[in-house]
Design an enzyme around this catalytic site. Structure first.
Site, PDB file in Angstrom:
ATOM      1  N   HIS A  82       1.896 -12.954  -0.411  1.00  0.00           N
ATOM      2  CA  HIS A  82       2.159 -12.617  -1.617  1.00  0.00           C
ATOM      3  C   HIS A  82       3.508 -13.466  -2.135  1.00  0.00           C
ATOM      4  O   HIS A  82       4.053 -14.318  -1.411  1.00  0.00           O
ATOM      5  CB  HIS A  82       2.756 -11.087  -1.871  1.00  0.00           C
ATOM      6  CG  HIS A  82       1.562 -10.108  -1.678  1.00  0.00           C
ATOM      7  ND1 HIS A  82       0.955  -9.636  -2.659  1.00  0.00           N
ATOM      8  CD2 HIS A  82       0.722  -9.957  -0.633  1.00  0.00           C
ATOM      9  CE1 HIS A  82      -0.061  -8.855  -2.243  1.00  0.00           C
ATOM     10  NE2 HIS A  82      -0.206  -9.208  -0.932  1.00  0.00           N
TER      11      HIS A  82
ATOM     12  N   SER B 237       0.757  -1.132  -0.088  1.00  0.00           N
ATOM     13  CA  SER B 237       0.040   0.069  -0.045  1.00  0.00           C
ATOM     14  C   SER B 237       0.661   1.202   0.081  1.00  0.00           C
ATOM     15  O   SER B 237       0.456   2.088  -0.823  1.00  0.00           O
ATOM     16  CB  SER B 237      -0.890   0.070   1.224  1.00  0.00           C
ATOM     17  OG  SER B 237      -1.670  -1.230   1.104  1.00  0.00           O
TER      18      SER B 237
END
Ligand SMILES: Cc1ncc(COP(=O)(O)O)c(C=O)c1O
Length: 433
Positions: A217, A84
């Protein structure tokens, strides 16, 4: 003679081996939708950084940045504390006064996708820009170049889109549109490290691209992320914004790399004001620590293996489920070879069961499920009063919000686990549960 540190690290490796998970028990052992896959080298690298008390960004972070930029054949990578933050930095970089007339200004539009993860879109709003939402296709869960082209207005200055669940959006065509209309392109590559489009890695088409190293991820740093670019000008801006907004580019703990530390006159500061404390951006501090750098550097060794395992698990699920009625299975975007983040499934509205019922059955058997993140983001409370423009209807984003979920393909999922997932879905969909 073996040093105390080597002895400690040997014990750490031994400890790691003791933590190896036990045998898979169907219906009892959780099959996660995603998770970090860590080996003893990762644990040793992480602990070594801690033993050395490399608690701020340091040599491992720098080595990782060089190695990761080289993987993409891009000029610069900047390690940050989350995906982010990487998105925030990438988009904020485009507002830098250093870009002169080319910079994005409040009120300018950025084309993006309505169905996805919030922090692909949030930096647009956080910078006073206007998101222009387009819909996605069902099956690929990506938008198309046609939809993006239709959304471009005289106020449009940039495009910022994520490769959904690792499946590339048609990035070459959208990059061409960006060139044609003089727009910046930011690729949110957080879920797609290792994916290719027309044989080229995603993350290398845009002016900037971003990656997340959260444990779900492809690579993990615990928390972490990265901004990549082929432009030295943008890289300098990203670094400044990441590091408090400073004008100086010395590594932390080093001084006077430019050999002009006391020779500048910038802003209305007195001549010779210490360059270390001159600020050319309204910046943040979004740096990662060296323990994060050491972990993700160690993980990078295994990237090809991880990508292959994700593709293998995807194929196994796909082949096992392909003939089932009632389900819409994922489709790779034409021309792409995804490094899948997850395996999206939509339950067709005319199926004899609902998404909720299928998900309940999977969760009951300890098979983790996730939603396609926010679904239609514009329907969330936070976005009710957010300025935006919507192009066309968001019918498919709404469909995703009702009917779509995903299951895991991450490398921790073994063939045995994938087969159990297939059996569970098949038994349910054919009414045999
Ligand atoms: C497409 C996309 N972008 C950005 C992010 C944010 O990454 P992070 O959780 O590291 O902030 C995520 C998180 O999963 C994501 O899926």
């Amino acid at each position: 003679m073996t040093s105390l540190k080597e002895l400690v690290l040997e014990q750490v490796r031994k400890y790691h081996r003791e933590q190896e998970p036990g045998n898979f028990v169907p219906g009892v052992t959780p099959i996660l939708s995603s998770g970090a896959v860590l080996d003893e080298d990762d644990r040793a690298a992480f602990v070594e950084a801690a033993l050395d008390m490399r608690i701020a960004a340091g040599p491992s972070a720098r080595r990782f940045e060089s190695a990761f930029a080289a993987y993409f054949k891009l000029r610069k990578a900047h390690l940050v504390n989350s995906g982010s933050s990487a998105n925030l930095l990438a988009l904020t970089a485009l507002t830098s006064p250093k870009l002169g007339e080319a910079r994005l200004r409040p009120g300018d539009e950025v084309v993006t996708v309505a169905a996805g993860f919030p922090t692909t879109v949030n930096p647009i709003l956080q910078n006073g820009l206007i998101p222009v939402f387009v819909d996605v296709e069902l099956g690929t869960y990506n938008t198309t170049a046609e939809r993006v082209a239709e959304a471009i207005s005289p106020r449009t200055r940039a495009i910022m889109i994520a490769h959904t669940l690792g499946n590339p959006f048609p990035v070459a065509e959208i990059a061409d549109l960006a060139t044609e209309h003089d727009l910046f392109l930011v690729e949110d590559n957080c879920d797609a490290v290792g994916s290719t489009y027309q044989g080229r890695l995603t993350g290398t088409f845009g002016d900037l691209s971003t990656v997340s190293f959260y444990p779900a991820h492809h690579l993990t740093a615990g928390e972490g992320g990265c901004v990549l670019t082929g432009s030295l000008e943008l890289a300098r801006i990203v670094e400044s914004l990441r590091d408090w907004g400073r004008d100086c580019w010395c590594e932390p703990g080093t001084d006077n790399t430019c050999l002009k530390r006391f020779d500048y006159q910038l802003g209305t500061l007195p001549a010779g004001y210490d360059h270390k404390y001159v600020y050319s951006h309204i910046g943040y501090n979004l740096k990662a620590t060296d323990t994060q750098g050491a972990l993700v550097l160690s993980q990078l060794r295994r990237l090809p293996e991880f990508v292959e395992a994700r593709r293998r698990n995807f194929r196994r699920l796909y082949e096992g489920l392909a003939d089932l009625p009632g389900l819409l299975l994922p489709e790779a975007t034409p021309g792409s070879d995804p490094s899948w983040f997850g395996f999206p499934i939509s339950v067709r509205p005319d199926a004899p069961f609902t998404r909720q019922e299928l998900v309940a059955q999977l969760e009951d058997r300890k098979i983790g499920t996730r939603r396609l993140f926010a679904g239609n983001l514009t329907r969330h409370p936070a976005y009710q009063d957010a300025p935006c423009r919507i192009v066309g209807d968001l019918a498919n984003s709404d469909f995703v919000t009702e009917h779509t979920f995903w299951i895991g393909v991450y490398p921790g999922i073994t063939t045995e686990m994938a087969d159990f997932v297939v059996d569970t879905v098949r038994s349910f969909a054919t009414g045999r549960h």
